[in-house]
Design an enzyme around this catalytic site. Structure first.
Site, PDB file in Angstrom:
ATOM      1  N   GLU A 128       0.805  -1.245   0.000  1.00  0.00           N
ATOM      2  CA  GLU A 128       0.000   0.000   0.000  1.00  0.00           C
ATOM      3  C   GLU A 128       0.834   1.290   0.000  1.00  0.00           C
ATOM      4  O   GLU A 128       0.659   2.159   0.845  1.00  0.00           O
ATOM      5  CB  GLU A 128      -0.970  -0.048   1.181  1.00  0.00           C
ATOM      6  CG  GLU A 128      -1.845  -1.293   1.169  1.00  0.00           C
ATOM      7  CD  GLU A 128      -2.758  -1.417   2.374  1.00  0.00           C
ATOM      8  OE1 GLU A 128      -2.787  -0.512   3.223  1.00  0.00           O
ATOM      9  OE2 GLU A 128      -3.460  -2.449   2.469  1.00  0.00           O
ATOM     10  N   GLU A 169      -5.992 -10.496  -1.711  1.00  0.00           N
ATOM     11  CA  GLU A 169      -6.770 -10.398  -0.465  1.00  0.00           C
ATOM     12  C   GLU A 169      -8.278 -10.431  -0.775  1.00  0.00           C
ATOM     13  O   GLU A 169      -9.063  -9.701  -0.215  1.00  0.00           O
ATOM     14  CB  GLU A 169      -6.403  -9.126   0.302  1.00  0.00           C
ATOM     15  CG  GLU A 169      -4.933  -9.023   0.629  1.00  0.00           C
ATOM     16  CD  GLU A 169      -4.561  -7.785   1.424  1.00  0.00           C
ATOM     17  OE1 GLU A 169      -5.455  -7.117   1.971  1.00  0.00           O
ATOM     18  OE2 GLU A 169      -3.354  -7.457   1.519  1.00  0.00           O
TER      19      GLU A 169
END
Ligand code: 9MR
Length: 366
Positions: A155, A271
């Site tokens: 991220e 994910e």
């Protein structure tokens, strides 16, 4: 492809040919075998605490998954101090994965949310670089030979418009944007075999924020390529929502994935789950909407042969960060527990499981 998966996959293929029409998964194939028959890995994030001893949970994980994603590898979790690390939990996770013929994926070497507090106290840029490199060298060297892939950076792109490409973090403040290149080079030097990945969320929908983030991700990749930074794959986290079903556009996803694969990178769905807060309370309706979205997204994503792995963020609903309410914005207004994953809390396969199985079976072989 591991021998076990090949044999089971071949058996599945024969079984499939012999009984057209019935649900793949209802006849006892597991997701890892269907995935393997297409040259894919199927896995899940796993909590080591849930795998101790032989339980329905550990049996389910071992049957369904060929890839173990270890979230116990965050810097803050292994580095008790600048000079002391504790690999015992992760060593146990690695051993469990190996014992169950699973590949092992490290999540993650650097994540701004999981950086030890003492890193922010480091005075100079040089010392911060040295500490970051020492951490990556230690992790990659310790687990060398065991890693299918590493999330080198999790991220790194900022989420709101207008504030530049990179998220402002302790890494950009201490080191600057070069931390990305330093991290990837250091990881490659320490483990030349593991796939090196940048993992990101918020690129799945056809909405301005996600489309902007896609551009920024592609610009990052172009920068890495121009500087010779070693990166092998992009992790698309794939946190979906039935409230965004209309914006989960197959053509748009396919186009974005092609832009990544045209740059020579592999893709992993890292994910995958589906937030159902926007769906009705009725479980059959909710499960159907969740399953439809899994199928639609996976059909588009898996058309691209650069996609090498599908990972759900947990397997049973109670595993999920969504059900735990880690992020309040995903809690259902009616307070009912979320149902984001392929299994319910009694280890029963849900429509989402069948949708994933069908999408894996429909995928072109790699
Ligand atoms: O679901 C994960 C939770 O169990 C962990 O405590 C947390 C911190 O390590 O990470 C959660 O998973 C996040 C993942 O690491 C990065 N993408 C967002 C996920 C949900 O917050």
């Amino acid at each position: 492809m591991h021998r076990r998966d090949f044999i089971l996959g071949a058996a599945s293929a024969c079984a499939l040919a012999a009984s057209v029409g019935s649900s793949l998964a209802s006849r006892g194939e597991y997701l890892r075998q269907i995935a393997a028959s297409k040259g894919l890995l199927f896995g899940s994030a796993m909590r080591l605490s849930s795998l101790r001893g032989k339980t329905p949970y550990s049996e389910m994980m071992a049957s369904e998954c060929s890839l173990y994603v270890c979230g116990d590898m965050q810097w803050r979790l292994v580095a008790l101090s600048p000079s002391a690390t504790d690999f015992s939990k992760v060593d146990a996770a690695k051993a469990w994965a190996r014992a169950h013929d699973m590949r092992f994926r490290g999540h993650s070497l650097l994540w701004h949310q999981q950086t030890p507090s003492w890193f922010a106290e480091i005075a100079s840029r040089e010392s911060a670089i040295a500490a970051l490199q020492a951490h990556i060298r230690q992790m990659c060297s310790h687990f060398k030979g065991s890693m299918q892939s590493w999330d080198v950076i999790n991220e790194p792109i900022q989420t709101s418009c207008g504030s530049g490409m990179l998220r402002k973090s302790v890494f950009t403040e201490k080191i600057g944007p070069e931390f990305l290149d330093i991290a990837f080079h250091t990881a490659r030097e320490a483990d030349s075999k593991a796939l090196l990945t940048l993992n990101e969320y918020g690129t799945e929908y056809n909405i301005p924020d996600h489309l902007r983030k896609r551009r920024e991700l592609l610009n990052l990749i172009d920068g890495f390529k121009s500087r010779g930074t070693p990166i092998d794959a992009i992790g698309i986290q794939s946190h979906l929502s039935t409230g965004r079903a209309a914006e989960t556009d197959q053509e748009s996803i396919a186009g974005f994935f092609k832009e990544i694969s045209d740059r020579g990178l592999k893709i992993m769905l890292t994910e995958l789950d589906v937030v159902d807060r926007a769906s009705p309370a009725d479980i059959a309706t909710r499960d159907r909407e969740v399953a439809q979205l899994y199928k639609r997204y996976l059909d588009a994503a898996l058309e691209n042969r650069a996609v090498i792995a599908v990972v759900t963020w947990g397997l049973t609903d109670k595993d999920s960060w969504i059900t735990r309410g880690d992020d309040p914005k995903f809690r259902r207004p009616d307070g009912l527990p979320a149902r984001p994953l392929p299994f319910d809390d009694h280890f029963r396969r849900k429509p989402a499981y069948e949708a994933i199985a069908a999408a894996l079976q429909a995928a072109p072989s790699r």
